[in-house]
Scaffold this motif. Structure first.
Motif, short mmCIF file in Angstrom:
data_model
loop_
_atom_site.label_atom_id
_atom_site.label_comp_id
_atom_site.label_asym_id
_atom_site.label_seq_id
_atom_site.Cartn_x
_atom_site.Cartn_y
_atom_site.Cartn_z
N THR A 63 0.84 -1.20 0.00
CA THR A 63 0.00 0.00 0.00
C THR A 63 0.88 1.25 0.00
O THR A 63 1.91 1.30 0.65
CB THR A 63 -0.95 0.03 1.21
N ARG A 80 -7.73 -11.60 -1.89
CA ARG A 80 -7.80 -10.25 -1.36
C ARG A 80 -7.21 -10.18 0.04
O ARG A 80 -7.18 -11.18 0.77
CB ARG A 80 -9.25 -9.75 -1.32
N ILE A 102 -7.40 -5.03 -0.86
CA ILE A 102 -6.43 -4.86 -1.94
C ILE A 102 -6.01 -6.24 -2.43
O ILE A 102 -5.95 -7.19 -1.65
CB ILE A 102 -5.21 -4.03 -1.47
N ASP A 105 -1.41 -8.85 -5.60
CA ASP A 105 -0.49 -8.49 -6.68
C ASP A 105 -0.45 -6.99 -6.92
O ASP A 105 0.16 -6.51 -7.87
CB ASP A 105 -0.86 -9.23 -7.98
N GLY A 106 -1.09 -6.22 -6.02
CA GLY A 106 -0.98 -4.78 -6.08
C GLY A 106 -2.22 -4.12 -6.64
O GLY A 106 -3.32 -4.68 -6.65
N GLY A 107 -2.05 -2.90 -7.11
CA GLY A 107 -3.18 -2.12 -7.57
C GLY A 107 -3.67 -1.20 -6.47
O GLY A 107 -3.04 -1.06 -5.42
N GLU A 108 -4.79 -0.58 -6.70
CA GLU A 108 -5.33 0.38 -5.75
C GLU A 108 -6.24 -0.31 -4.73
O GLU A 108 -7.04 -1.18 -5.08
CB GLU A 108 -6.13 1.47 -6.49
N ARG A 110 -9.39 -0.66 -2.26
CA ARG A 110 -10.79 -0.25 -2.45
C ARG A 110 -11.51 -0.24 -1.11
O ARG A 110 -11.45 -1.21 -0.36
CB ARG A 110 -11.47 -1.21 -3.43
#
Length: 669
Positions: A63, A80, A102, A105-108, A110
């Motif tokens: 994060t 998740r 989240i 493997d990453g990303g934003e 939620r």
């Protein structure tokens, strides 16, 4: 040419990354942990989630956008990770802590909740579609809209008074939210819909810190077990019962209730037929340790039994089952170390899974265990443990900084204490310690009293930072300390100060016999109950024996201590309520012996300390000043029982060392 290493300072303490909660993926291949970092310049901290492979390799920050992301928990299906945070997302800023998810493997991340009262602790349901969480709500209201409306009104009110008729209304450094109680809820992850499971019932969670160890979801997702106070008036010293909520019918079945036993930390076994939990026989003695107990959901009548009665250790929550259901795992102290144990249910024997240092956090998945553990000479580190393999280090967050520092050596010794019994004491030497030289001695006395000076890297009272100033630090585990068996822990009950004083004086006798100890330069410091013992020493030790004292958040007057948050505990420890036997209470209270106090004392206290209210420190300081005793006060308007802000910590250490230096005559020439 090797780079010169420096002695550790308070600034270094706040440069270390601090590993917190940890969670394993369902198959045990990865772990996620929270990592806190601090800025002395900005005087604040932040935390983020990091992903670690249990097979090795470098950690990866997960994060980026949050300031205080914490309490991560992997979903049972593995796709998740949920965590708690207060963020700004899509133009909406959280007014209270919410749940986020989240992908590993990453990303934003939620946001998946919009619950106005805020979320305190949570657990996934086995299907990964729902989350159970605890929150403070207004019990007379129905539905999330009503809660949101009341939360908005409460925030916008102009009144500041706190009105209550409750016995338990504040805890540690905060008040129980006025007019609210702690309920369990269910969040639908896909829709965000929230259901209050206790709505319209008399049930609530205990009024302390809301902790996910206090409730659990059954493997079939149909039931939820929780600990609660069954008494009409809620108090922290009451014995808790265990209840089980049927999520289809909404009915609560009381699984275990006994006026003499305190039950907590329920955990379902892998097939759901059994629940492990902790049980402390408070009817026998209020100091009785938490033991491992087991409840058979299939049996009739009395369905629970204590399993670890013959094992003289206190069981710490949380509890975790082995994958095959044959054992329960937990941490427990043993001689100033905190190990991870595996308790075999058939043989009723405990064995060490992972040895401390001090195991601060752990998680299990299949045959994999992951631990967060520190020790006297290093901050917390993360390791993965697989059967038949050596422990695998998963990160190196603090290795570079630690490699620039020169720490002194440490050892443990036994000294003759009260009743001629051996008492354990840690010695932490200054860097470059030479036993042929003379050194000043500093007692660092732990609080509790039923705690211990452990093999741990302490940020607020760091032994190496003290030792780096040139002192040999002595940290004694006096009678009453935890981890040395129940009899040792309970030995001080109803006679506080008596055995501990003998232990401390015996330790000083031992120290002064060492060729390296400068008998003209002996100091004593302590916090909380350790502060009480510093005041007790001031009243009972020979004035010339100790050059100066430091009393942090110390207990001074047991009658005045009734202003604290767990006030009903003291009559049990002291042997009487002050209105029934004032003489007995005063016999254990430093304030009754102030006439003999002569030794210079630095008194430190925080205004937000509800465990030992700051009036205790102020009364002690004022008393010394009125008597003409050299004294100094350090008072924080924004700290609790501890000092948690970087700049305040720096001031704390600065005042501490300046006080000792002021009263240190220096070595003989």
């Amino acid at each position: 040419m090797a780079k010169k290493k420096n002695a550790i300072t308070v600034e270094d303490l706040w440069k270390f990354d601090r590993v917190g909660a940890i969670s394993l993926s369902p198959e045990g291949a990865q772990a996620v942990c929270s990592v806190g970092s601090y800025s002395m310049e900005e005087n604040k901290g932040a935390s983020a989630l990091w992903l670690l492979s249990t097979f090795g390799g470098g950690p990866r920050r997960l994060t980026q956008c949050g300031e205080k992301d914490g309490a991560p928990a992997w979903s049972p299906t593995g796709e998740r990770i949920a965590f708690l945070a207060r963020r700004e997302q899509q133009g909406s800023k959280d007014e209270s802590t919410q749940l986020y998810v989240i992908a590993p493997d990453g990303g934003e991340a939620r946001r998946i909740s919009d619950f106005a009262p805020g979320i305190e602790a949570f657990k996934w349901f086995p299907d990964g579609k729902r989350i159970a969480f605890a929150a403070w709500v207004w019990p007379e209201l129905r539905g999330t809209r009503a809660q949101a409306k009341r939360a908005k009104e409460f925030k916008e009110r102009k009144e500041t008074g706190y009105a209550t008729g409750e016995a338990q209304y504040r805890y540690w450094d905060h008040h129980v939210p006025m007019g609210r109680v702690a309920h369990l809820h269910v969040l639908d992850v896909a829709t965000g819909r929230v259901t209050d499971l206790f709505e319209g019932t008399p049930y609530e969670l205990p009024r302390a810190e809301l902790d996910a160890a206090g409730f659990d979801v059954s493997p079939d997702g149909l039931h939820l077990a929780f600990a609660f106070d069954p008494n009409p008036e809620q108090r922290l010293d009451h014995c808790k019962a265990l209840g089980e909520l049927n999520l289809k019918t909404g009915r609560v079945n009381v699984l275990a209730r006994d006026a003499d036993w305190d039950f907590d930390a329920p955990r379902y076994g892998p097939d759901g037929s059994q629940i492990a939990f902790t049980a402390a026989h408070q009817g026998k003695r209020h100091t009785m340790p938490s033991q491992l107990a087991l409840l058979d959901r299939r049996a009739r009548g009395s369905r629970w039994q204590v399993l670890s009665a013959d094992w003289d250790h206190a069981v710490h929550a949380p509890l975790r089952w082995s994958a095959d259901g044959s054992a329960v795992c937990f941490t427990a102290e043993e001689r100033a170390r905190n190990h991870l144990w595996r308790f075999d249910l058939e043989t009723r024997r405990a064995s060490r899974m992972v040895e401390g240092g001090w195991v601060q956090q752990f998680d299990l998945a299949g045959d994999v265990a992951v631990t967060v553990a520190d020790a006297m000479d290093h901050p917390a580190r993360v390791h993965a443990h697989r059967p038949g393999e050596p422990a695998r280090r998963l990160e190196r967050f603090n290795d570079t900084l630690l490699g620039t520092l020169r720490l002194g050596t440490h050892e443990e010794v036994n000294v003759a204490g009260a009743n001629g019994e051996p008492v354990q004491m840690w010695l932490i030497h200054p860097p470059g310690f030479d036993p042929k030289r003379k050194y000043p001695v500093l007692h660092v006395i732990h609080g509790g009293p039923h705690a211990a000076s452990g093999d741990t890297f302490h940020y607020r009272w760091n032994h190496h930072v003290f030792a780096a100033q040139g002192y040999v630090v002595a940290a004694i585990n006096y009678h009453g300390s935890s981890g040395f068996g129940y009899a040792f822990l309970d030995s001080i009950t109803h006679r506080w100060g008596e055995l501990e004083l003998q232990d401390l004086e015996g330790a000083t006798d031992w120290l002064l016999k060492q060729r390296w100890a400068d008998r003209r330069r002996v100091f004593a410091s302590g916090g909380s109950y350790g502060g009480y013992l510093v005041a007790w020493l001031n009243a009972h030790a020979r004035p010339e024996r100790y050059r100066a004292y430091v009393c942090h958040a110390g207990c001074f007057d047991w009658v005045g201590m009734f202003a604290e948050d767990v006030y009903t505990w003291f009559p049990r420890e002291l042997g009487a309520s002050y209105w029934d036997d004032m003489a007995r209470v005063h016999a254990q209270s430093p304030h009754a012996f102030v006439k003999s106090m002569q030794t210079p004392t630095l008194v430190i206290h925080g205004a937000l300390d509800y465990r030992v209210p700051d009036a205790q420190g102020l009364a002690y300081y004022n008393t010394l000043k009125a008597k003409g005793v050299d004294a100094r006060l350090l008072w924080f308007p924004d700290e609790n029982h501890w000092v948690l802000k970087p700049r305040n910590s720096r001031q704390w250490y600065g005042e501490f060392f300046a006080w000792l230096k002021r009263h240190d005559p220096g070595p003989k020439r």
